[in-house]
Design an enzyme around this catalytic site. Structure first.
Site, PDB file in Angstrom:
ATOM      1  N   CYS A 134      32.112 -45.421 108.434  1.00 20.01           N
ATOM      2  CA  CYS A 134      31.311 -44.090 107.465  1.00 20.01           C
ATOM      3  C   CYS A 134      32.493 -44.249 105.873  1.00 20.01           C
ATOM      4  CB  CYS A 134      31.937 -42.968 109.198  1.00 20.01           C
ATOM      5  SG  CYS A 134      31.252 -41.633 107.476  1.00 20.01           S
ATOM      6  N   CYS A 137      32.716 -40.441 105.008  1.00 21.64           N
ATOM      7  CA  CYS A 137      34.063 -39.841 106.120  1.00 21.64           C
ATOM      8  C   CYS A 137      35.456 -40.257 105.782  1.00 21.64           C
ATOM      9  CB  CYS A 137      33.957 -39.863 108.003  1.00 21.64           C
ATOM     10  SG  CYS A 137      33.019 -39.561 108.185  1.00 21.64           S
ATOM     11  N   ASP A 138      35.300 -41.177 105.250  1.00 17.24           N
ATOM     12  CA  ASP A 138      36.866 -41.747 104.909  1.00 17.24           C
ATOM     13  C   ASP A 138      36.736 -42.299 103.257  1.00 17.24           C
ATOM     14  OD1 ASP A 138      37.104 -41.443 107.405  1.00 17.24           O
ATOM     15  OD2 ASP A 138      36.161 -43.767 108.374  1.00 17.24           O
TER      16      ASP A 138
END
Ligand code: NAP
Length: 309
Positions: A134, A137-138
């Site tokens: 992701c 997200c990261d």
């Protein structure tokens, strides 16, 4: 007597939210059951530029939030739960979760899909310690660092472009000598000075102790193994349908995608499927939303003919 919903929708991604909107606008008593995040895979999509009307600056999370609010405004109800099975032994279907069960005249399966794993050494062990599925997200964790990205489809190219806003350098590792992703994305990838491409290459293993310090890749043509000095490895190599809980209940293909007709009917009367979980040629937010609309309309017709309402 338990409440009997007209439509119970399994999954709150674009297909489920669209089915919720169409169901509740048709004045059907509609419930969406979602086990984690509303929006499904769109919550991990950094930029949505091919959902009509979505430019500029439309992220997956913002679009799905608006889809949810729109469905709710027409009366769709929502519950957080994980469906374990469906009992279709009587005309009123029972959607069984761990603790609760929900009664329904019709069921729409919109449980979606999840990212597949590439299958290299260390992929599972280093998940969350440098291996990610992701970018939204990261990405922030890899600011000014070098990363590798595996895959050559739309997800890989979209997320590679997004990651270049954060990272120092990104190497796409692709197993062939051509991408399958959309041409306009390919052009932007080729033009991006932060992106290198390792063609005809596959990941073979992570280098590192506690966190990722490198990725060994193998050139399929020469057999040569080299190490990319990277701190992160993003994997975008396709999808697996989230249909295991329905194996044996509804007809699927060999990969687990649910078989439907054009009206989203499965082989079980009153049970429909929509979005990425069904067998189809184009998996996009726009086709998921379309499937949801068709499934809810088919559910409405089924209820009218079966229950005379
Ligand atoms: P995809 O289109 O199936 O592409 C998967 C990529 O990973 C392919 O390039 C494939 O290589 C490669 N691959 C597969 N298994 C691998 C392995 N074990 N090791 C290394 N590489 C491997 O999957 P996706 O990109 O996740 O997209 C899934 C669906 O969502 C598609 O229908 C896509 O169009 C859609 N989608 C659309 C958008 C958009 O329109 N913006 C964004 C995201 C996703 P080969 O090419 O050699 O097979």
């Amino acid at each position: 007597m338990p409440e009997i919903y007209d439509v119970v929708i399994i999954g709150g991604g674009p297909a489920g939210l669209s089915a919720g909107l169409y169901g509740s606008r048709a004045r059907l008593d509609t419930l969406i059951i979602e086990k984690s995040k509303y929006g499904g895979q769109t919550t991990t999509t950094s930029e949505l530029e091919n959902y009509p009307g979505s430019i500029p600056n439309c992220t997956g999370p913002s679009l799905s939030q608006r889809m949810k609010e729109q469905a709710a405004s027409f009366g769709t109800k929502f519950v957080k739960d994980e469906v374990a099975s469906i009992d279709a032994s009587s005309d009123i279907r029972i959607v069984k979760c761990k603790d609760e069960q929900y009664h329904a005249r019709t069921v729409i399966i919109a449980s979606g899909a999840e990212p597949a794993m590439a299958g290299f050494k260390g992929e599972s062990e280093f998940r969350g310690r440098g291996v990610s599925y992701c970018a939204t997200c990261d990405a922030d964790f890899f600011t000014d660092l070098d990363v590798a990205l595996i895959g050559g489809g739309d997800s890989a190219l979209t997320e590679a472009l997004y990651l270049t806003k954060f990272v120092n350098k990104l190497t796409i590792v692709h197993r062939r000598d051509a991408f399958r992703g959309t041409k306009s994305l390919q052009e932007r990838v080729f033009d991006n000075p932060k992106i290198d491409i390792a063609w005809n290459s596959i990941p073979v293993g992570i280098v590192g102790d506690e966190i990722v310090e490198g990725l060994k890749i193998k050139n399929k043509l020469t057999g040569e193994v080299t190490t990319l000095n990277v701190n992160g490895v993003f994997v975008f190599v396709g999808l697996n349908p989230l249909s295991d809980f329905l194996k044996g209940f509804v007809d699927m293909d060999e990969k687990g995608y649910i078989l439907t007709d054009d009206e989203m009917k499965t082989n079980i009367p009153g049970v429909f499927a929509a979005g990425d979980v069904r067998q189809k040629t184009l998996r996009q937010v726009v086709t998921a939303a379309s499937d949801g609309a068709v499934a809810a309309t088919s559910a409405e017709r089924y209820i009218a003919s079966k229950f005379g309402e």
